[in-house]
Design a protein around this motif. Structure first.
Motif, PDB file in Angstrom:
ATOM      1  N   TYR A  78      39.494   4.600  72.213  1.00 58.42           N
ATOM      2  CA  TYR A  78      40.520   4.533  71.176  1.00 58.42           C
ATOM      3  C   TYR A  78      41.354   3.273  71.364  1.00 58.42           C
ATOM      4  CZ  TYR A  78      39.355   9.507  70.728  1.00 58.42           C
ATOM      5  OH  TYR A  78      38.714  10.695  70.559  1.00 58.42           O
ATOM      6  N   LEU A  79      40.762   2.157  71.052  1.00 56.78           N
ATOM      7  CA  LEU A  79      41.470   0.891  71.256  1.00 56.78           C
ATOM      8  C   LEU A  79      41.694   0.217  69.918  1.00 56.78           C
ATOM      9  CD1 LEU A  79      39.433  -0.252  74.342  1.00 56.78           C
ATOM     10  CD2 LEU A  79      41.732   0.674  74.344  1.00 56.78           C
ATOM     11  N   TYR A  80      42.573  -0.774  69.919  1.00 54.15           N
ATOM     12  CA  TYR A  80      42.858  -1.487  68.673  1.00 54.15           C
ATOM     13  C   TYR A  80      41.725  -2.452  68.381  1.00 54.15           C
ATOM     14  CZ  TYR A  80      47.385   0.665  68.868  1.00 54.15           C
ATOM     15  OH  TYR A  80      48.377   1.607  68.889  1.00 54.15           O
ATOM     16  N   ARG A  81      41.048  -2.217  67.276  1.00 54.58           N
ATOM     17  CA  ARG A  81      39.825  -2.955  66.963  1.00 54.58           C
ATOM     18  C   ARG A  81      40.094  -4.421  66.688  1.00 54.58           C
ATOM     19  NH1 ARG A  81      35.645  -0.007  65.273  1.00 54.58           N
ATOM     20  NH2 ARG A  81      35.073  -1.508  63.679  1.00 54.58           N
ATOM     21  N   TYR A  82      41.323  -4.741  66.280  1.00 48.65           N
ATOM     22  CA  TYR A  82      41.618  -6.116  65.894  1.00 48.65           C
ATOM     23  C   TYR A  82      42.060  -6.970  67.079  1.00 48.65           C
ATOM     24  CZ  TYR A  82      46.007  -3.584  65.488  1.00 48.65           C
ATOM     25  OH  TYR A  82      47.069  -2.756  65.714  1.00 48.65           O
ATOM     26  N   LEU A  83      42.225  -6.361  68.238  1.00 52.38           N
ATOM     27  CA  LEU A  83      42.587  -7.159  69.416  1.00 52.38           C
ATOM     28  C   LEU A  83      41.320  -7.532  70.165  1.00 52.38           C
ATOM     29  CD1 LEU A  83      45.608  -5.148  70.909  1.00 52.38           C
ATOM     30  CD2 LEU A  83      45.662  -7.027  69.281  1.00 52.38           C
ATOM     31  N   ASN A  84      41.323  -8.688  70.794  1.00 49.04           N
ATOM     32  CA  ASN A  84      40.197  -8.981  71.669  1.00 49.04           C
ATOM     33  C   ASN A  84      40.466  -8.366  73.037  1.00 49.04           C
ATOM     34  OD1 ASN A  84      41.652 -10.854  73.278  1.00 49.04           O
ATOM     35  ND2 ASN A  84      41.285 -12.467  71.771  1.00 49.04           N
ATOM     36  N   GLU A 144      43.566  -9.657  74.845  1.00 50.13           N
ATOM     37  CA  GLU A 144      44.806  -9.204  74.194  1.00 50.13           C
ATOM     38  C   GLU A 144      45.034  -7.714  74.460  1.00 50.13           C
ATOM     39  OE1 GLU A 144      44.809 -12.206  70.306  1.00 50.13           O
ATOM     40  OE2 GLU A 144      43.800 -10.258  70.203  1.00 50.13           O
ATOM     41  N   PHE A 185      48.322  -6.371  76.139  1.00 47.22           N
ATOM     42  CA  PHE A 185      49.175  -5.396  75.452  1.00 47.22           C
ATOM     43  C   PHE A 185      49.502  -4.219  76.372  1.00 47.22           C
ATOM     44  CE2 PHE A 185      49.100  -1.385  72.937  1.00 47.22           C
ATOM     45  CZ  PHE A 185      50.363  -1.505  72.381  1.00 47.22           C
ATOM     46  N   PHE A 186      48.458  -3.650  76.985  1.00 44.74           N
ATOM     47  CA  PHE A 186      48.719  -2.489  77.842  1.00 44.74           C
ATOM     48  C   PHE A 186      49.485  -2.910  79.100  1.00 44.74           C
ATOM     49  CE2 PHE A 186      45.230  -0.687  75.261  1.00 44.74           C
ATOM     50  CZ  PHE A 186      45.918   0.412  74.780  1.00 44.74           C
ATOM     51  N   TRP A 196      54.852  -6.898  68.684  1.00 47.91           N
ATOM     52  CA  TRP A 196      53.754  -7.881  68.695  1.00 47.91           C
ATOM     53  C   TRP A 196      52.484  -7.268  68.113  1.00 47.91           C
ATOM     54  CZ3 TRP A 196      49.137  -7.464  71.395  1.00 47.91           C
ATOM     55  CH2 TRP A 196      48.351  -8.618  71.472  1.00 47.91           C
ATOM     56  N   ARG A 219      45.681  -9.726  61.500  1.00 48.84           N
ATOM     57  CA  ARG A 219      44.230  -9.528  61.627  1.00 48.84           C
ATOM     58  C   ARG A 219      43.665  -8.796  60.417  1.00 48.84           C
ATOM     59  NH1 ARG A 219      42.864 -10.361  67.279  1.00 48.84           N
ATOM     60  NH2 ARG A 219      43.751 -12.438  67.498  1.00 48.84           N
ATOM     61  N   CYS A 245      43.493   7.714  66.764  1.00 46.40           N
ATOM     62  CA  CYS A 245      43.660   8.116  68.172  1.00 46.40           C
ATOM     63  C   CYS A 245      44.091   6.987  69.116  1.00 46.40           C
ATOM     64  CB  CYS A 245      42.407   8.786  68.715  1.00 46.40           C
ATOM     65  SG  CYS A 245      41.986  10.287  67.847  1.00 46.40           S
ATOM     66  N   GLN A 246      44.348   5.786  68.616  1.00 50.02           N
ATOM     67  CA  GLN A 246      44.857   4.756  69.527  1.00 50.02           C
ATOM     68  C   GLN A 246      46.185   5.199  70.138  1.00 50.02           C
ATOM     69  OE1 GLN A 246      43.917   3.910  66.374  1.00 50.02           O
ATOM     70  NE2 GLN A 246      42.664   2.071  66.398  1.00 50.02           N
ATOM     71  N   VAL A 254      46.204   6.690  73.579  1.00 46.53           N
ATOM     72  CA  VAL A 254      46.182   5.796  74.741  1.00 46.53           C
ATOM     73  C   VAL A 254      47.580   5.215  74.969  1.00 46.53           C
ATOM     74  CG1 VAL A 254      45.033   3.826  75.799  1.00 46.53           C
ATOM     75  CG2 VAL A 254      43.804   5.228  74.176  1.00 46.53           C
TER      76      VAL A 254
END
Lengths: 405, 461
Positions: free
Chosen positions: A109-115, A118, A122-123, B9, B17, B83-84, B87
């Motif tokens: 469950y991660l942000y798809r738009y971040l590489n 990043e 972020f975390f 941010w 994006r 679900c992000q 996390v």
């Protein structure tokens, strides 16, 4: 927590199995309700267990048995219907306690738009890590999970396995004392699975507590000290894995191949005490995972570049509890001016005392091919073995598809 | 704060994006710069203002408002649905920090978009103003591109109420009225008295005494503007009626008389008067003569107004944008509060419905004024009553009280008419809209989000 403080935690697994409880669960019940508040599903039913510092604790059970719900209750993402949970002596919702927890959910469950870089930045910011630490850890983690070459690609473009890897990296950015991994090997190839298991063992050796939820029996068997087995939301069995799996009525002896006469003598002695039909002699086989890793290592001799994940490198230095040596100008100069390595120097260096066999294996798997002279031709004595490996390679290629180019 | 900054941010990153920022920026520039460049105004200062200022600022407010609601609902609801948030919430960041981070992220995005589009409109305004004829440019500079204070007649409400009570007493003394009809009788008397204060009969003069207050000290030797509006029950062949004005305090200041003005009813008109027509106390007397054969009605609230220079246009424009920003802040809080409880589509629908409710608040206001939601009975010539009035009217009143916290500010109208938006007004807008209403929505949203179980659903791709 500083590395010094972390290394002060019990260094060995046996010593860490004391009564220092990290997670305590008592009478835990979770009922999911519908919009009108009517009970819909009993996901967890009156569960009790403790997880102690430094142990690898497995939650085992079939799909829908309540493992993930238990994990989410421990993390404060769900509220218990009954019972209570303490994590490091606090409620699961206690914000400061979360500084000591790393969590890998069952899906990435991660942000798809971040590489990937990043994502880790972020975390890292959520843990208020200083900028330098954040960058350093991100680099080490990307290296560890084999994504350093693709750190500029969006996570949304990653394959499932690559997403699991970056998910695992984010779970470890804070050097957590308690790592909760929900199906950590789901979507990973066998090499990734092995690396994750080695990582879990490495973390446990540093006194970290790991809760592993999985329905893959091999994963749990390889790394867990204690397990609970769920079915229908209830605990069906619980205890140290060795005790649960041990068969006290039988023994097994493994030796190198013996001459026929010696074997006869041994069997004769044994048959004096045991009926002949109770004795079994066979040749041990290696398991598929070991065999697969062997095949892949051979195949890597001719490795091409990959746009996917590469095999992970050593466990990140800060996770091994090592202080990062500051690069000094002298060392950089030394490296730049050093003569190219000779073929004999390409042999694996002796592992540092602190390093484990698992890390050494991981290193051996991921070591780049030496740039020096081409490898000597395979010994003529091994053509049969070579043919066998090639056959296995073809089989695997058919099963897994062609390697990414 | 590092944690909150991380969420801010993230919100920015998502907006870029997903190209939301670029699309909204492009749309804003297209509608506020490209269209006004293509559309020709009628060459008058008023037409120019209508297109370049009123249209563009209204479009900015509408476009930004919609994108704010959409983004606010999406940024939180989708994080929960996909679900992000599971996390993020397991990291050492409090739920309120996540919420506030999202809120501040949206606000800063809005600030950037508003600054971009506001600066474009300002540049366009200055550029196109140079292409107007010189006399229209003068009108534009003196009536629109300024910040003018406003003075009106002191409220006559108390006087009207006491006159109404006096007449009612006389009426009751002559012939008693049943208790049931008393309120209706009083209402009719009140309307009659009010009409007397507003109506100027044919051949009669209505006099307004307007005090300029402390502003008088700065207004010596400066021309002032009179802004007026009247209604008429009749129509004239030309569509206009003639009005004559006299301005000045008899025996104290010079008197200025206008030429007969032929002006249309139901719309605002402005004319300039010479300086120094008010006395030492700042009192200005305006008399309007009705030479027509029909009565003219000058509404009490907006019939007569004196406008005087108070400051420059640029700071006024900035304060106007500040009030629009306050509106965006409350919309962001509304969207996030809805998304704290609902899924993305439901939250978006709910928020947009509430926004629509604000636009249709006129219906609620008239129901509250009539005291019923029942329809007008044409046969009886009266309005009936509905059993639902007991619940609906107080609800409407409460809703209107909330809506008026936001609607009582009209920066676009003020800027289009060259009226001053004071720092006090901006401060009040901030207090009412952002602190009070936005604060309530934020508190509700945070409370809901804090209690919400974040792992009840599987991810939706």
């Amino acid at each position: 927590m500083s590395p010094a403080a972390l290394t002060a935690v019990s260094p060995t697994r046996s010593a860490s199995s004391n009564n220092d409880v990290v997670v305590s669960v008592r009478g835990l019940t979770k009922v999911f309700k519908d919009f009108w508040g009517r009970p819909k599903a009993l996901a967890v039913d009156n569960v009790d267990f403790d997880v102690r510092r430094g142990e690898v604790f497995g939650l085992l059970g079939p799909n829908g048995s309540g493992k993930s719900t238990t994990v989410k209750l421990i993390l404060g993402l769900l509220h218990p219907t009954k019972g209570f949970i303490e994590v490091f002596g606090h409620s699961p919702r206690h914000v400061a306690t979360k500084e000591r927890i790393g969590y890998l959910p069952e899906e990435s469950y991660l942000y798809r738009y971040l590489n990937s870089r990043e994502t880790l930045e972020f975390f890292g910011n959520l843990f208020e890590l200083p900028k330098d630490d954040r960058r350093k850890r991100a680099e080490q983690l990307l290296e560890m999970v084999g994504l350093s070459q693709v750190h500029l690609r969006s996570v949304g473009e990653f394959s499932k396995g690559m997403q699991r890897r970056i998910g695992l990296a984010q779970a470890l950015i804070n050097d957590p004392d308690l790592v909760i991994l929900d199906e950590p090997t789901s979507g990973l190839d066998p090499i990734g699975c092995r690396e994750v298991k080695d990582l879990i063992l490495a973390l446990a050796r540093r006194g970290k507590t790991v809760i592993l939820s999985s329905h893959l029996l091999a994963d749990v068997e390889d790394v867990c000290d204690r397990v609970v087995i769920y079915y229908g939301g209830r605990i069906q069995a619980m205890g140290p894995l060795r005790e649960l799996l041990a068969n006290p009525d039988a023994i097994q002896i493994t030796t190198p191949a013996l001459p026929r006469e010696t074997m006869e003598r041994v069997l004769q002695i044994i048959r004096q005490d045991v009926a002949a039909d109770k004795v079994r002699v066979d040749t041990p086989t290696q398991n598929l995972e070991t065999y697969f890793l062997d095949v892949v290592q051979k195949a890597r001799q001719a490795a091409a570049e990959t746009s996917g994940a590469t095999s992970g490198a050593r466990v990140a230095a800060y996770l091994r509890g090592e202080a990062e040596p500051a690069p000094t100008p002298d060392r950089i100069l030394e490296r730049l001016t050093a003569p190219p390595p000779k073929p004999v120097e390409a042999a694996p260096p002796a592992p540092a005392p602190a390093e484990t066999a698992a890390q050494a294996k991981l290193e051996a798997l991921t070591r780049p091919e030496p740039a020096a002279p081409a490898p000597a031709p395979a010994p003529a004595a091994e053509p049969a073995r070579q043919a066998e490996l090639e056959k296995a390679n073809e089989k695997l290629a058919a099963l897994l598809g062609k390697p990414r180019s | 704060m590092q944690r909150v900054f991380a969420i801010i941010w993230l919100t920015w990153k998502a907006a870029f994006r997903f190209r939301l920022f670029l699309v909204v920026a492009a749309l804003l520039l297209l509608t506020v710069v490209a269209f006004p460049l293509l559309i020709k105004d009628d060459g008058t200062a008023r037409g120019f203002t209508q297109i370049v200022l009123t249209y563009t600022l209204s479009t900015i407010a509408a476009l930004l408002g919609l994108s704010t609601l959409w983004l606010a609902c999406g940024t939180l609801a989708r994080d929960i649905e996909e679900c992000q948030m599971q996390v993020v919430a397991t990291k050492p960041i409090a739920r309120w920090q996540i919420w506030i981070g999202k809120y501040l992220g949206i606000l800063t995005l809005n600030a950037a978009l508003l600054a971009l589009s506001g600066a474009s409109v300002y540049a366009l305004l200055q550029f196109r103003a140079t292409r107007l004829p010189p006399e229209q440019q003068h009108i534009l500079r003196s009536e629109v591109l300024v910040a003018r204070g406003s003075a009106r007649e002191a409220s006559l409400e108390q006087e009207i109420q006491s006159e109404t009570d006096r007449l009612l007493r006389e009426r009751l003394a002559r012939s008693p009225v049943s208790q049931v009809d008393l309120a209706e009788v009083r209402k009719q008397i009140y309307e009659q008295v009010k009409a007397e204060y507003q109506l100027v009969q044919p051949g009669y003069i209505r006099v307004w005494e307007i005090n300029l207050g402390p502003a008088r000290h700065r207004l010596r030797d400066k021309p002032l503007q009179i802004r007026f509006k009247y209604n008429s029950a009749d129509r004239s062949p030309s569509g206009t009626f003639t009005v004559l004005f006299q301005v000045g305090v008899p025996d104290k200041t010079p008197l200025w008389r206008s030429e007969p003005m032929s002006v249309a009813p139901d719309t605002f008109h402005e004319f300039e008067i010479p300086p120094n027509l008010f006395d030492a106390d700042g009192l200005l007397t305006i008399s309007a003569l009705n030479p027509n054969n029909t009565s003219l009605l000058f509404p009490l609230d907006e019939g007569m107004e004196v406008l005087y220079p108070q400051g420059g246009f640029a700071p006024n424009y900035l304060r106007g944008l500040g009030i629009i920003f306050c509106w965006m802040a409350v919309l962001a809080a509304l969207g996030l509060a809805a998304a704290s409880l609902m899924s993305f589509p439901v939250a978006a629908f709910f928020s947009l419905s509430l926004l629509a409710l604000v636009f249709f608040s006129g219906t609620m206001a008239s129901a509250v004024a009539e005291g019923t939601i029942a329809e007008f009975d044409a046969e009886r010539g009266t309005r009936g009553s509905s059993p639902a009035d007991v619940v609906v009217i107080p609800t409407f009143k409460a809703l209107l009280a909330v809506i008026n916290l936001v609607k009582s500010f009209s920066p676009v109208d003020s800027l289009s008419t060259g009226r001053s938006i004071t720092w006090g007004q901006l401060g009040l807008a901030f207090a009412q809209i952002v602190v009070l209403l936005g604060g309530l929505l934020c508190a509700a949203g945070i409370a809901i989000f804090h209690r919400r179980e974040l792992a009840t659903a599987q991810a939706t791709p």
